[in-house]
Design an enzyme around this catalytic site. Structure first.
Site, PDB file in Angstrom:
ATOM      1  N   ARG A 122      10.011  -6.332 -19.016  1.00 54.06           N
ATOM      2  CA  ARG A 122       8.761  -5.996 -18.330  1.00 54.06           C
ATOM      3  C   ARG A 122       8.379  -7.008 -17.253  1.00 54.06           C
ATOM      4  O   ARG A 122       7.213  -7.147 -16.892  1.00 54.06           O
ATOM      5  CB  ARG A 122       7.608  -5.821 -19.334  1.00 54.06           C
ATOM      6  CG  ARG A 122       7.849  -4.687 -20.318  1.00 54.06           C
ATOM      7  CD  ARG A 122       6.645  -4.449 -21.202  1.00 54.06           C
ATOM      8  NE  ARG A 122       6.872  -3.309 -22.086  1.00 54.06           N
ATOM      9  CZ  ARG A 122       7.430  -3.407 -23.285  1.00 54.06           C
ATOM     10  NH1 ARG A 122       7.794  -4.584 -23.746  1.00 54.06           N
ATOM     11  NH2 ARG A 122       7.605  -2.338 -24.023  1.00 54.06           N
ATOM     12  N   LYS A 144       7.195  -5.134  -3.046  1.00 53.42           N
ATOM     13  CA  LYS A 144       7.535  -3.734  -3.320  1.00 53.42           C
ATOM     14  C   LYS A 144       9.021  -3.653  -3.625  1.00 53.42           C
ATOM     15  O   LYS A 144       9.853  -4.074  -2.828  1.00 53.42           O
ATOM     16  CB  LYS A 144       7.193  -2.843  -2.122  1.00 53.42           C
ATOM     17  CG  LYS A 144       5.740  -2.446  -2.055  1.00 53.42           C
ATOM     18  CD  LYS A 144       5.393  -1.713  -0.774  1.00 53.42           C
ATOM     19  CE  LYS A 144       5.948  -0.322  -0.717  1.00 53.42           C
ATOM     20  NZ  LYS A 144       5.407   0.422   0.458  1.00 53.42           N
ATOM     21  N   GLU A 186      11.155  -2.913  12.966  1.00 53.09           N
ATOM     22  CA  GLU A 186      10.043  -3.300  12.086  1.00 53.09           C
ATOM     23  C   GLU A 186       9.157  -4.361  12.743  1.00 53.09           C
ATOM     24  O   GLU A 186       7.946  -4.415  12.498  1.00 53.09           O
ATOM     25  CB  GLU A 186      10.575  -3.815  10.746  1.00 53.09           C
ATOM     26  CG  GLU A 186      11.223  -2.755   9.865  1.00 53.09           C
ATOM     27  CD  GLU A 186      10.199  -1.866   9.158  1.00 53.09           C
ATOM     28  OE1 GLU A 186       8.983  -2.071   9.349  1.00 53.09           O
ATOM     29  OE2 GLU A 186      10.632  -0.963   8.426  1.00 53.09           O
ATOM     30  N   LYS A 226       2.642  -9.019   7.839  1.00 60.08           N
ATOM     31  CA  LYS A 226       2.836  -8.417   6.524  1.00 60.08           C
ATOM     32  C   LYS A 226       2.185  -9.257   5.427  1.00 60.08           C
ATOM     33  O   LYS A 226       1.584  -8.713   4.488  1.00 60.08           O
ATOM     34  CB  LYS A 226       4.325  -8.233   6.234  1.00 60.08           C
ATOM     35  CG  LYS A 226       4.563  -7.466   4.937  1.00 60.08           C
ATOM     36  CD  LYS A 226       5.924  -6.838   4.848  1.00 60.08           C
ATOM     37  CE  LYS A 226       5.998  -5.915   3.629  1.00 60.08           C
ATOM     38  NZ  LYS A 226       7.324  -5.295   3.457  1.00 60.08           N
ATOM     39  N   GLU A 236      -0.931  -1.136  -2.388  1.00 62.16           N
ATOM     40  CA  GLU A 236      -0.981  -0.041  -1.421  1.00 62.16           C
ATOM     41  C   GLU A 236      -2.117   0.942  -1.703  1.00 62.16           C
ATOM     42  O   GLU A 236      -1.961   2.160  -1.608  1.00 62.16           O
ATOM     43  CB  GLU A 236       0.365   0.709  -1.407  1.00 62.16           C
ATOM     44  CG  GLU A 236       0.666   1.382  -0.081  1.00 62.16           C
ATOM     45  CD  GLU A 236       2.100   1.865   0.001  1.00 62.16           C
ATOM     46  OE1 GLU A 236       2.791   1.421   0.919  1.00 62.16           O
ATOM     47  OE2 GLU A 236       2.530   2.664  -0.843  1.00 62.16           O
ATOM     48  N   ARG A 240      -2.688  -1.683   2.939  1.00 59.69           N
ATOM     49  CA  ARG A 240      -1.236  -1.819   3.021  1.00 59.69           C
ATOM     50  C   ARG A 240      -0.557  -0.585   3.613  1.00 59.69           C
ATOM     51  O   ARG A 240       0.553  -0.663   4.127  1.00 59.69           O
ATOM     52  CB  ARG A 240      -0.659  -2.134   1.636  1.00 59.69           C
ATOM     53  CG  ARG A 240       0.833  -2.443   1.679  1.00 59.69           C
ATOM     54  CD  ARG A 240       1.320  -3.085   0.410  1.00 59.69           C
ATOM     55  NE  ARG A 240       2.735  -3.390   0.495  1.00 59.69           N
ATOM     56  CZ  ARG A 240       3.394  -4.219  -0.299  1.00 59.69           C
ATOM     57  NH1 ARG A 240       2.749  -4.847  -1.251  1.00 59.69           N
ATOM     58  NH2 ARG A 240       4.683  -4.442  -0.149  1.00 59.69           N
ATOM     59  N   ASN A 244       3.240   1.330   6.771  1.00 60.29           N
ATOM     60  CA  ASN A 244       4.093   2.515   6.785  1.00 60.29           C
ATOM     61  C   ASN A 244       4.043   3.240   8.131  1.00 60.29           C
ATOM     62  O   ASN A 244       4.536   4.367   8.247  1.00 60.29           O
ATOM     63  CB  ASN A 244       3.672   3.486   5.677  1.00 60.29           C
ATOM     64  CG  ASN A 244       4.088   2.990   4.307  1.00 60.29           C
ATOM     65  OD1 ASN A 244       5.223   2.571   4.107  1.00 60.29           O
ATOM     66  ND2 ASN A 244       3.162   3.007   3.363  1.00 60.29           N
ATOM     67  N   HIS A 247       6.933   5.374   9.296  1.00 65.35           N
ATOM     68  CA  HIS A 247       7.874   5.502   8.189  1.00 65.35           C
ATOM     69  C   HIS A 247       7.921   6.881   7.542  1.00 65.35           C
ATOM     70  O   HIS A 247       8.878   7.193   6.832  1.00 65.35           O
ATOM     71  CB  HIS A 247       7.560   4.449   7.116  1.00 65.35           C
ATOM     72  CG  HIS A 247       8.076   3.089   7.474  1.00 65.35           C
ATOM     73  ND1 HIS A 247       7.738   2.451   8.652  1.00 65.35           N
ATOM     74  CD2 HIS A 247       8.912   2.237   6.822  1.00 65.35           C
ATOM     75  CE1 HIS A 247       8.346   1.277   8.689  1.00 65.35           C
ATOM     76  NE2 HIS A 247       9.056   1.122   7.603  1.00 65.35           N
ATOM     77  N   HIS A 251      11.687   7.911   6.871  1.00 67.34           N
ATOM     78  CA  HIS A 251      12.305   8.136   5.562  1.00 67.34           C
ATOM     79  C   HIS A 251      12.903   9.529   5.462  1.00 67.34           C
ATOM     80  O   HIS A 251      13.934   9.736   4.814  1.00 67.34           O
ATOM     81  CB  HIS A 251      11.274   7.924   4.449  1.00 67.34           C
ATOM     82  CG  HIS A 251      10.944   6.486   4.202  1.00 67.34           C
ATOM     83  ND1 HIS A 251       9.824   6.082   3.512  1.00 67.34           N
ATOM     84  CD2 HIS A 251      11.583   5.340   4.561  1.00 67.34           C
ATOM     85  CE1 HIS A 251       9.802   4.758   3.452  1.00 67.34           C
ATOM     86  NE2 HIS A 251      10.856   4.293   4.076  1.00 67.34           N
ATOM     87  N   HIS A 263      18.082   1.907   8.699  1.00 69.13           N
ATOM     88  CA  HIS A 263      16.640   2.070   8.511  1.00 69.13           C
ATOM     89  C   HIS A 263      15.878   1.791   9.806  1.00 69.13           C
ATOM     90  O   HIS A 263      14.962   2.525  10.181  1.00 69.13           O
ATOM     91  CB  HIS A 263      16.159   1.133   7.404  1.00 69.13           C
ATOM     92  CG  HIS A 263      14.679   1.180   7.167  1.00 69.13           C
ATOM     93  ND1 HIS A 263      14.033   2.277   6.640  1.00 69.13           N
ATOM     94  CD2 HIS A 263      13.713   0.241   7.399  1.00 69.13           C
ATOM     95  CE1 HIS A 263      12.728   2.024   6.556  1.00 69.13           C
ATOM     96  NE2 HIS A 263      12.511   0.801   7.010  1.00 69.13           N
TER      97      HIS A 263
END
Length: 359
Positions: A122, A144, A186, A226, A236, A240, A244, A247, A251, A263
């Site tokens: 965990r 992330k 990016e 960032k 998020e 946040r 994106n 994106h 994606h 990417h």
């Protein structure tokens, strides 16, 4: 770049604060970040074995037993089967809560390494050692982690901040130029959502954007953008989402291409699409929208995609993480460095914006 370059430490705040270290010749900082560990799993893709071997030696010299685990390169490594293989290796080695996972590679490797660490017992410590520009300014910072599934990219994952991030710019010396340029997409995104000085630097002389001094400033500026965002919104839930920008379509392009596209190339197309959406919805001025294509093309990045792919792209976007129920949501700009969201745009608006990208 000299190994004696000054190290820049960029703090990332929140419930589990850490530093992003930027400089050249930083691998020697790794033992400090894993202090107290008995074992360290070193996840890497085969092309990065020399770097992984160097890190394994550094760890061994510091009294930490390295456990090298190779994984498929790029997005092929971000699967539940690869993660399960890593967990099997950790189990066989008797990994405990005090041990650590180190991801050596680009964004795909560090995404997988972080996810493996987030799930084992965990949550155990992990450290990304980014070897690509894309990884340094995007994947490695922010906590992330995730893997891909048949339904889409990064749909399974966890928020699990690292113990620290190493952005050793010397590792970029062997990165293919095409990958270096792809990573700049990016960086450009960060310029449009928060720090226009990035755009000014690139427009001043696009050729020097990949040269050492300018590249370092671009990397540090993008990381600061960032770091500020994730310090205020790890999970998020609001702010946040601006990271994106571009994106949602990006994606979808990656999925349609079966992850054969870089990417950064997909993000570049996605940024032009997001700019078109903002302009056509009356939110973004013409000059700023046009600046997207101009900056990206000056770097040699793609700004268009196939017209016939639209039905598949639209279907894929409907399962994007930012969607709410059946309602699509996009990050758009209300002006330079003024990001916001566009909720539930009409299909005709979406298609009109895509017509500009596919023209």
């Amino acid at each position: 770049m000299s190994e004696n370059d000054e190290v820049t430490r960029i703090p990332v705040g929140g419930e589990r604060a850490y530093d992003v270290l930027v400089g050249s010749g930083l691998l020697g900082e790794l033992p400090r970040l894993v202090d107290g560990a008995v074992r360290a799993a070193v996840l890497y893709a085969p092309p990065l074995k020399p770097h992984a071997d160097e890190i394994a030696h550094l760890l061994a010299d510091a009294g930490v037993t390295p456990l090298p685990i190779d994984m498929p390169d790029a997005e092929a490594g971000k699967t539940v089967d690869v993660a399960a293989h890593c967990w099997d290796q950790l189990g066989a080695a008797g990994f405990t809560r005090t041990d650590v996972v180190v991801g050596v590679g680009g964004g795909a490797v560090t995404d997988l390494a972080g996810f493996v660490a987030a799930c084992w017992l965990r949550g155990v410590r992990w450290v990304p050692v980014s070897t690509s520009l894309l990884g340094m300014v995007d994947a490695a910072v922010g906590g992330k982690t995730g893997i891909n599934t048949a339904a889409g990219k990064n749909l399974v994952g966890a928020f699990h901040p690292p113990a620290g991030v190493l952005c050793d710019l010397a590792l970029l010396d062997t990165l293919p130029h095409v990958d270096l340029v792809a990573g700049l997409a990016e960086v450009v995104k960060c310029g449009f959502i928060a720090d226009p000085a990035i755009l000014d630097l690139i427009e001043g002389d696009p050729v020097t954007a990949t040269h050492a001094r300018t590249l370092r400033e671009l990397v540090e500026r993008a990381i600061r953008v960032k770091a500020h965002v994730v310090s205020n919104d790890l999970r998020e839930s609001g702010l946040r989402e601006i990271l994106n920008y571009g994106h949602t379509l990006a994606h979808a392009v990656e999925k349609v291409e079966k992850y054969g596209w870089r990417h950064g190339h997909a993000v570049s197309v996605g940024l032009v699409y997001a700019a078109a959406l903002g302009r056509l919805s009356g939110r973004l001025d013409e000059a700023t929208a046009a600046r997207h294509r101009r900056v990206l093309e000056a770097l040699g990045l793609p700004t268009s995609y196939r017209a016939d792919a639209w039905p598949d792209l639209l279907a894929t976007m409907r399962v994007d993480k930012k969607a709410r129920g059946s309602m699509l949501r996009f990050v758009v700009l209300d002006g330079l460095a003024k990001p916001s969201t566009l909720d539930g745009p009409d299909d005709s608006l979406l298609a009109a914006a895509y017509a500009e990208v596919s023209a």
